[in-house]
Design an enzyme around this catalytic site. Structure first.
Site, PDB file in Angstrom:
ATOM      1  CG  ASP A  21      -1.657   1.266   1.474  1.00  0.00           C
ATOM      2  OD1 ASP A  21      -1.638   2.136   0.580  1.00  0.00           O
ATOM      3  OD2 ASP A  21      -2.291   1.394   2.546  1.00  0.00           O
ATOM      4  CE  LYS A  84      -1.653   6.940  -3.579  1.00  0.00           C
ATOM      5  NZ  LYS A  84      -2.167   6.044  -2.511  1.00  0.00           N
ATOM      6  CD  GLU A 184      -4.985   3.641  -2.547  1.00  0.00           C
ATOM      7  OE1 GLU A 184      -5.867   4.419  -2.113  1.00  0.00           O
ATOM      8  OE2 GLU A 184      -3.857   4.022  -2.883  1.00  0.00           O
ATOM      9  CG  ASP A 206      -8.918   5.275   1.830  1.00  0.00           C
ATOM     10  OD1 ASP A 206      -8.477   5.816   2.871  1.00  0.00           O
ATOM     11  OD2 ASP A 206      -8.179   4.706   1.003  1.00  0.00           O
TER      12      ASP A 206
HETATM   13  P1  ADP Z   1      -2.816   7.507   3.783  1.00  0.00           P
HETATM   14  O1  ADP Z   1      -3.675   6.436   3.202  1.00  0.00           O
HETATM   15  O2  ADP Z   1      -3.247   8.881   3.379  1.00  0.00           O
HETATM   16  O3  ADP Z   1      -1.365   7.284   3.527  1.00  0.00           O
HETATM   17  P2  ADP Z   1      -3.418   6.483   6.491  1.00  0.00           P
HETATM   18  O4  ADP Z   1      -4.547   5.624   6.126  1.00  0.00           O
HETATM   19  O5  ADP Z   1      -2.211   5.842   7.032  1.00  0.00           O
HETATM   20  O6  ADP Z   1      -3.028   7.531   5.370  1.00  0.00           O
HETATM   21  O7  ADP Z   1      -4.009   7.526   7.590  1.00  0.00           O
HETATM   22  C1  ADP Z   1      -3.204   8.435   8.274  1.00  0.00           C
HETATM   23  C2  ADP Z   1      -4.083   9.285   9.134  1.00  0.00           C
HETATM   24  O8  ADP Z   1      -4.781   8.477  10.105  1.00  0.00           O
HETATM   25  C3  ADP Z   1      -3.320  10.345   9.899  1.00  0.00           C
HETATM   26  O9  ADP Z   1      -3.969  11.585   9.777  1.00  0.00           O
HETATM   27  C4  ADP Z   1      -3.405   9.836  11.339  1.00  0.00           C
HETATM   28  O10 ADP Z   1      -3.406  10.905  12.266  1.00  0.00           O
HETATM   29  C5  ADP Z   1      -4.747   9.145  11.336  1.00  0.00           C
HETATM   30  N1  ADP Z   1      -4.886   8.172  12.421  1.00  0.00           N
HETATM   31  C6  ADP Z   1      -4.144   7.069  12.655  1.00  0.00           C
HETATM   32  N2  ADP Z   1      -4.554   6.436  13.764  1.00  0.00           N
HETATM   33  C7  ADP Z   1      -5.602   7.154  14.255  1.00  0.00           C
HETATM   34  C8  ADP Z   1      -6.459   7.017  15.395  1.00  0.00           C
HETATM   35  N3  ADP Z   1      -6.317   6.009  16.270  1.00  0.00           N
HETATM   36  N4  ADP Z   1      -7.427   7.948  15.574  1.00  0.00           N
HETATM   37  C9  ADP Z   1      -7.573   8.968  14.711  1.00  0.00           C
HETATM   38  N5  ADP Z   1      -6.806   9.149  13.632  1.00  0.00           N
HETATM   39  C10 ADP Z   1      -5.824   8.258  13.401  1.00  0.00           C
HETATM   40 MG    MG Z   2      -4.397   4.910   2.210  1.00  0.00          MG
END
Ligand code: ADP
Ligand code: MG
Length: 625
Positions: A21, A84, A184, A206
């Site tokens: 991912d 990205k 995704e 998402d």
């Molecule tokens: P991306 O797909 O954009 O790379 P992710 O799916 O990894 O990102 O999401 C990252 C986001 O999720 C960040 O903004 C992070 O603060 C938030 N996040 C991760 N864990 C938690 C949680 N337990 N509660 C709220 N937000 C969270």
């Molecule tokens: Mg993602």
């Protein structure tokens, strides 16, 4: 010697594959182990997430991940994030992002973006490949140093062809063989097994770090179709952080000058403190928001209740739901026609988001899996399926039989495994087995048996024009590509010269289902004998190459070897000949003859390597040695 030339054919098919991912904020890999997809986590870590951030120092030292993210406040000019967003894009496409990027971005004459770091220009593909390298490397290490070359990589459903191609290119730069680029939301649905359990419409919600995507998919007989996508490329967890950070920053207003308030270090520290608090609030009803900046003597604490936080961010949640409404309208669906809702992205851990989505779709969304892991897990499942593994039920369009090439000695090198979902492709490296060999005959085979004579030949073609060179030096990449219609194209290319040849074959036609059944059955009943015959044929070839190479190089270095070493080599050659020429080939004697010959020729290999190195230093070519 011989050992170097032994890699006559590189038909070592690593069964291990990976799903990656490649996220805007975080990237993550998963693989298949003991019948399950597993997320790859480094030792002593409970998360495998790698921040998609790169820091490049003045001397060109590259760091990726959390340590790079730590540099964002210290050295923002050389800390690259959100790559990205730039993939497969031009300057005009990313106007909205430019202001947020503290590093200069330009566009070259080919329309390719260039990110300037210490005066060197990096393309998004190069930078993205550094993230892939890191995630891939973590994966290989977590798997005990395995060399996992093939991977499925995910992209947003709305990525166009150029963006997908850019993703492919960055994988190529990272030395990863892309088995498939998948969407995704499709990966997330696979992780929940929705391809098997249900026909109907699925909404994948998402919410990541900086982006929001809603995709409406339809699943029919295990095949996914994207009905519509919507979202906001500038709405994500970061906005929730900013809303919360504003609480403490407002508290500082009046105490600090406007210049001090605008200090990027303060802004960043406030954002990080807010994110910590936000994450805690997903678990508990109240959390502390603590902003410390020792250098500026700032130390502010404030308690935030979940209620307060939810009131603050509810407009953000509402904006995501507005996108959902639009996506449904575009798909021509009513809310009631959505059978399943899947939650993806770290931000869907927030209860306020879950409740909002549940209220909108009027059904409980899937949250059983970690929302930040589902995409990688789905990619690993897809990779597993593509590499020939199957789940209980496989409903995708697949290649009915393995496809491969005949190799020296009549063995078969399988390149695309049976049951690979189409379209698919795989590339395998080959080399020449005789000195000055200028052409190679390829025999394309279909079937499960180990010997070419027991498989069906789909066609032959020849790659000619290989420049004369010693055996084993040519680098020939043979690519098998099966398109969505099951049409196979095989392309062979000599890498150093670019000489190319290809053929199009139709593997699907000409074989009836019952013929396929028969071939599968034969392969099962004959599997053991086949395996041995195939291995023996391989050993005979290997021995032939070793004997030839040894006898050829022996005269040149005979005076540099002990008489005892010489006698050993001669004896091992005789034994190898005897085992190879035996009428009834015996696996054990072939193997021990091979091992003995390898052992005996070690001193010879050492002397030869030495003279090759010397020759290289003095500018002589290998064939003169
Ligand atoms: P991306 O797909 O954009 O790379 P992710 O799916 O990894 O990102 O999401 C990252 C986001 O999720 C960040 O903004 C992070 O603060 C938030 N996040 C991760 N864990 C938690 C949680 N337990 N509660 C709220 N937000 C969270
Ligand atoms: Mg993602």
């Amino acid at each position: 010697m011989g050992y170097i030339e032994l890699n006559v054919l590189n038909n070592d098919q690593s069964p291990q594959v990976m799903g990656i991912d490649l996220g805007t904020t975080n990237s993550l890999a998963a693989t298949w182990k003991d019948g399950h997809p597993v997320v790859i986590k480094p030792e002593h870590s409970n998360s495998g997430s790698v921040p998609s951030v790169i820091h490049i120092s003045e001397d060109g030292n590259v760091i990726v991940g959390q340590k790079a993210l730590d540099q964002a406040t210290v050295d923002p000019r050389h800390t690259i994030f959100s790559i990205k967003r730039m993939m497969g894009r031009g300057l005009a496409d990313i106007q909205d992002d430019l202001e947020a990027f503290p590093f200069p971005i330009s566009e070259d004459e080919n329309g390719l973006l260039n990110i300037d770091v210490h005066g060197r220009q990096y393309t998004p593909q190069e930078l993205s490949s550094l993230i892939l390298l890191r995630v891939h490397d973590l994966g290989c290490r977590a798997m005990g140093g395995a060399e996992i070359q093939r991977a499925v990589i995910t992209v947003p459903a709305y990525f166009d062809d150029t963006q997908r191609q850019a993703t492919r290119d960055s994988a190529r730069l990272a030395g990863i063989d892309v088995m498939r680029i998948i969407n995704e939301p499709t990966a997330a649905s696979l992780a929940y097994g929705l391809d098997q359990s249900a026909s109907g419409n699925v909404a994948v919600y998402d919410l990541g770090g900086g982006t929001f995507d809603i995709s409406i998919l339809s699943i029919e007989d295990g095949v996914f179709h994207v009905l519509s996508t919507n979202g906001d490329t500038h709405l994500g967890g970061d906005d929730f952080d900013r809303a919360l950070a504003k609480l403490v920053l407002d508290q500082l207003e009046g105490k600090l000058s406007s210049d001090e308030l605008a200090d990027p270090a303060l802004q960043q520290a406030a954002r990080l403190a807010a994110e910590k608090c936000k994450v805690k609030l997903s678990e508990q009803p109240e959390a502390e928001l603590h902003l410390v900046l020792p250098d500026s003597g700032i130390n502010v604490r404030r308690n935030v209740t979940r209620e307060e936080f939810e009131a603050l961010v509810s407009p953000l949640v509402q904006r995501t739901l507005d996108c959902c409404l639009q996506a449904l309208a575009d798909a021509n669906l009513e809310v009631g026609e959505v059978a399943e809702v899947v939650m993806v992205g770290g931000s869907t851990r927030m209860p306020v988001v879950r409740e909002g989505v549940e209220g909108f779709f009027k059904r409980l969304p899937h949250t059983e899996l970690n929302p930040d892991e589902v995409v990688a897990i789905g990619a690993a499942i897809q990779a597993h399926i593509l590499s020939g593994g199957s789940r209980d039920l496989l409903l995708m369009d697949v290649t009915p039989l393995s496809l491969g090439l005949e190799t020296v000695g009549g063995a078969v090198s399988k390149i695309i495994a049976r049951n690979s979902t189409i379209p698919c492709q795989a590339t395998e490296g080959f080399t020449t087995y005789a000195d000055n060999q200028t052409g190679i005959d390829f025999n394309i085979l279909q079937g499960e048996r180990e010997l070419a004579q027991d498989c069906r030949s789909l066609g032959r073609f020849k790659l000619t024009g290989i420049p004369p060179m010693p055996a084993g030096l040519a680098r020939i990449a043979v690519r098998f590509h099966v398109d969505a219609d099951g049409l196979l194209t095989v392309t062979a290319r000599e890498e150093s010269t670019g000489v190319k040849s290809s053929i199009e074959v139709k593997p699907k036609h000409g074989l009836t289902d019952s013929a396929v059944e028969q071939m599968l059955e034969d392969s099962l009943t004959n599997a053991r004998a086949d395996f041995e015959a195939g291995r023996n044929a391989g050993l005979v070839t290997e021995l032939g190459t070793m004997i030839h190479a040894t006898e050829k190089s022996l005269p040149n270095v005979i005076d540099q070897l002990d008489p005892e070493q010489l006698a050993d080599i001669r004896e091992a050659i005789d034994a190898a000949r005897e085992a190879s020429d035996a009428k009834e080939k015996d696996g054990k004697s072939l193997q021990s003859a091979r091992d003995a010959l390898e052992q005996a020729t070690m001193p010879l290999a050492a002397v030869l390597m030495d003279s090759v190195a010397k020759a290289a230093l003095s500018g002589k070519s290998l064939s003169d040695v």
